[in-house]
Enzyme design. Structure first.
Site, PDB file in Angstrom:
ATOM      1  N   GLY A 111       0.828  -1.208   0.000  1.00 22.55           N
ATOM      2  CA  GLY A 111       0.000   0.000   0.000  1.00 22.55           C
ATOM      3  C   GLY A 111       0.860   1.254   0.000  1.00 22.55           C
ATOM      4  O   GLY A 111       0.501   2.276   0.595  1.00 22.55           O
ATOM      5  N   GLY A 112       2.006   1.187  -0.680  1.00 22.78           N
ATOM      6  CA  GLY A 112       2.972   2.289  -0.667  1.00 22.78           C
ATOM      7  C   GLY A 112       2.447   3.583  -1.287  1.00 22.78           C
ATOM      8  O   GLY A 112       2.982   4.661  -1.039  1.00 22.78           O
ATOM      9  N   GLY A 162      -0.599   4.763  -0.798  1.00 21.46           N
ATOM     10  CA  GLY A 162      -1.620   5.375   0.062  1.00 21.46           C
ATOM     11  C   GLY A 162      -1.032   6.448   0.957  1.00 21.46           C
ATOM     12  O   GLY A 162       0.186   6.685   0.958  1.00 21.46           O
ATOM     13  N   ARG A 168      -2.518  -1.048  -7.711  1.00 19.22           N
ATOM     14  CA  ARG A 168      -3.116  -0.412  -8.895  1.00 19.22           C
ATOM     15  C   ARG A 168      -2.482   0.930  -9.222  1.00 19.22           C
ATOM     16  O   ARG A 168      -2.444   1.339 -10.363  1.00 19.22           O
ATOM     17  CB  ARG A 168      -4.603  -0.211  -8.660  1.00 19.22           C
ATOM     18  N   ASP A 204      -0.193  -7.491  -5.370  1.00 22.65           N
ATOM     19  CA  ASP A 204      -1.588  -7.519  -4.957  1.00 22.65           C
ATOM     20  C   ASP A 204      -1.619  -8.444  -3.737  1.00 22.65           C
ATOM     21  O   ASP A 204      -1.346  -9.639  -3.854  1.00 22.65           O
ATOM     22  CB  ASP A 204      -2.423  -8.096  -6.115  1.00 22.65           C
ATOM     23  N   TYR A 218     -16.006  -1.668   7.253  1.00 16.99           N
ATOM     24  CA  TYR A 218     -14.587  -1.369   7.501  1.00 16.99           C
ATOM     25  C   TYR A 218     -14.198  -1.759   8.932  1.00 16.99           C
ATOM     26  O   TYR A 218     -13.177  -2.420   9.161  1.00 16.99           O
ATOM     27  CB  TYR A 218     -14.370   0.124   7.258  1.00 16.99           C
ATOM     28  N   LYS A 249     -11.655  -4.677  10.411  1.00 16.99           N
ATOM     29  CA  LYS A 249     -10.548  -4.388  11.345  1.00 16.99           C
ATOM     30  C   LYS A 249     -10.629  -5.291  12.578  1.00 16.99           C
ATOM     31  O   LYS A 249      -9.609  -5.777  13.062  1.00 16.99           O
ATOM     32  CB  LYS A 249     -10.555  -2.910  11.760  1.00 16.99           C
TER      33      LYS A 249
HETATM   34  N1  SER Z   1      -9.685   7.547   8.011  1.00 23.28           N
HETATM   35  C1  SER Z   1     -10.344   6.274   8.069  1.00 23.28           C
HETATM   36  C2  SER Z   1     -11.689   6.377   7.429  1.00 23.28           C
HETATM   37  O1  SER Z   1     -12.393   7.317   7.711  1.00 23.28           O
HETATM   38  C3  SER Z   1     -10.487   5.810   9.512  1.00 23.28           C
HETATM   39  O2  SER Z   1      -9.685   4.728   9.804  1.00 23.28           O
HETATM   40  O3  SER Z   1     -12.061   5.530   6.691  1.00 23.28           O
END
Ligand code: SER
Length: 328
Positions: A8-9, A11, A36, A52, A143, A147
């Protein structure tokens, strides 16, 4: 020191962490992983690899090709909250499937792992203010559920296979650069709008308080938890981490100290508001502070001043590149 892979470099965390790792180890020991989005602006001679995280064979070949056995992986490739809500299947594949592959490979090649969790692990059963380390985890959105599963997996790999995985629950992170499809990212958009001389329509209510952190602190947290002696790391799911909390109204006020004419109004985005309302307002991170010496450096004033200065520089460069035409 052994070699280091960052997934994920491209990001927001990845870009900043790569810079910090190059500064500490030079560019030869750090492999910048991307999928990508190709990476631009890496130091001359630095190493990068397309990977990936869902493709385990590819991950293994990158690990072998770059002598990563006995080294470290900073596994950052993930979908943020709004992207995950819109495509839950892809989110599960990348956010959980990717981590599972990384942990399998870490087990086989004896690698240490850094993986970021998030304040999104908390839901309605957790206290909203100063949410404690051991508050119940019942996230309402995809999300956060990813996690929580990731934290369990990290814990299981430590207990069963002694994989040394370390993790922090990041709050919203602020750094210059295009904001990703998350919830806390409104704060970055707001500062960009202010610097461009535009008004900003906040997608969150004026009083929506969320935990936030300057990316400079977030980067240091990742490096420090990875350097901490193994016996100091007592939480093998993920550590609460905190620096500041603010509302859209408070951020706008702080920006106005530098850009007095900045104006905001509110155009509520239903999904973002519901996600934000399900998360804590502030976080108790005393376990991280007591156990491995975590300490934040930047609060709302320092973060805002730094962001404005950096974005001004970035827009100035763009303006010059555009032959003097006003950007935006
Ligand atoms: N910044 C992130 C989000 O809002 C929170 O982990 O998705």
């Amino acid at each position: 020191m052994k070699n280091i892979l960052v997934t994920g470099g491209a990001g927001a965390i990845g870009r900043n962490l790569l810079k910090a790792l190059y500064a500490q180890h030079g560019s030869q020991m750090v492999i910048a992983g991307y999928n990508r989005t190709p990476l631009t602006g890496l130091p001359d001679g630095s190493l990068s690899a397309q990977v990936d995280v869902y493709d385990k064979e590819r991950l293994i070949s990158v690990v072998e090709e770059h002598d990563l056995d006995d080294g470290e992986i900073y596994h950052l490739a993930a979908l943020l909250s709004i992207a995950a809500e819109k495509d839950p299947e892809r989110a599960r594949r990348v956010n959980m499937g990717g981590l599972k592959n990384v942990l399998d490979v870490a087990r086989e090649y004896d690698m240490r792992v850094f993986w970021p969790s998030s304040i999104a692990v908390f839901g309605s059963s957790a206290p909203k203010h100063n949410t404690p380390q051991n508050a119940p985890l019942d996230p309402e959105f995809e999300y956060g559920r990813n996690k929580v599963e990731g934290e369990k997996l990290l814990n299981q790999f430590f207990d069963e296979f002694e994989v040394d995985g370390r993790s922090v629950r990041y709050p919203g992170l602020l750094t210059p650069g295009k904001p990703g499809p998350g919830t806390t990212e409104y704060a970055i958009e707001m500062i960009y709008a202010a610097v461009r001389g535009e008004h900003y329509a906040s997608p969150l209510r004026h009083d929506t308080e969320l935990p936030m952190m300057d990316m400079r602190d977030a980067t240091r947290a990742a490096l420090e938890i990875m350097k901490a002696p193994k016996e100091d790391i007592k939480v093998r799911t993920s550590y609460n981490l905190s620096a500041m909390s603010f509302t859209p109204e408070e951020l706008a006020e702080e920006i106005r100290k530098h850009i007095p004419r900045f104006k905001t109004d509110y155009k509520i985005d239903d999904l973002k508001q519901r996600v934000a309302d399900s998360w804590p307002n502030s976080i108790d991170d005393s376990s991280a502070r007591d156990q491995w010496g975590w300490n934040h450096r930047y609060g709302l004033p320092e973060m805002t001043e730094h962001m404005i200065a950096e974005i001004q520089k970035e827009l100035e460069i763009l303006r010059n590149a555009n032959g003097g035409v006003k950007y935006g």
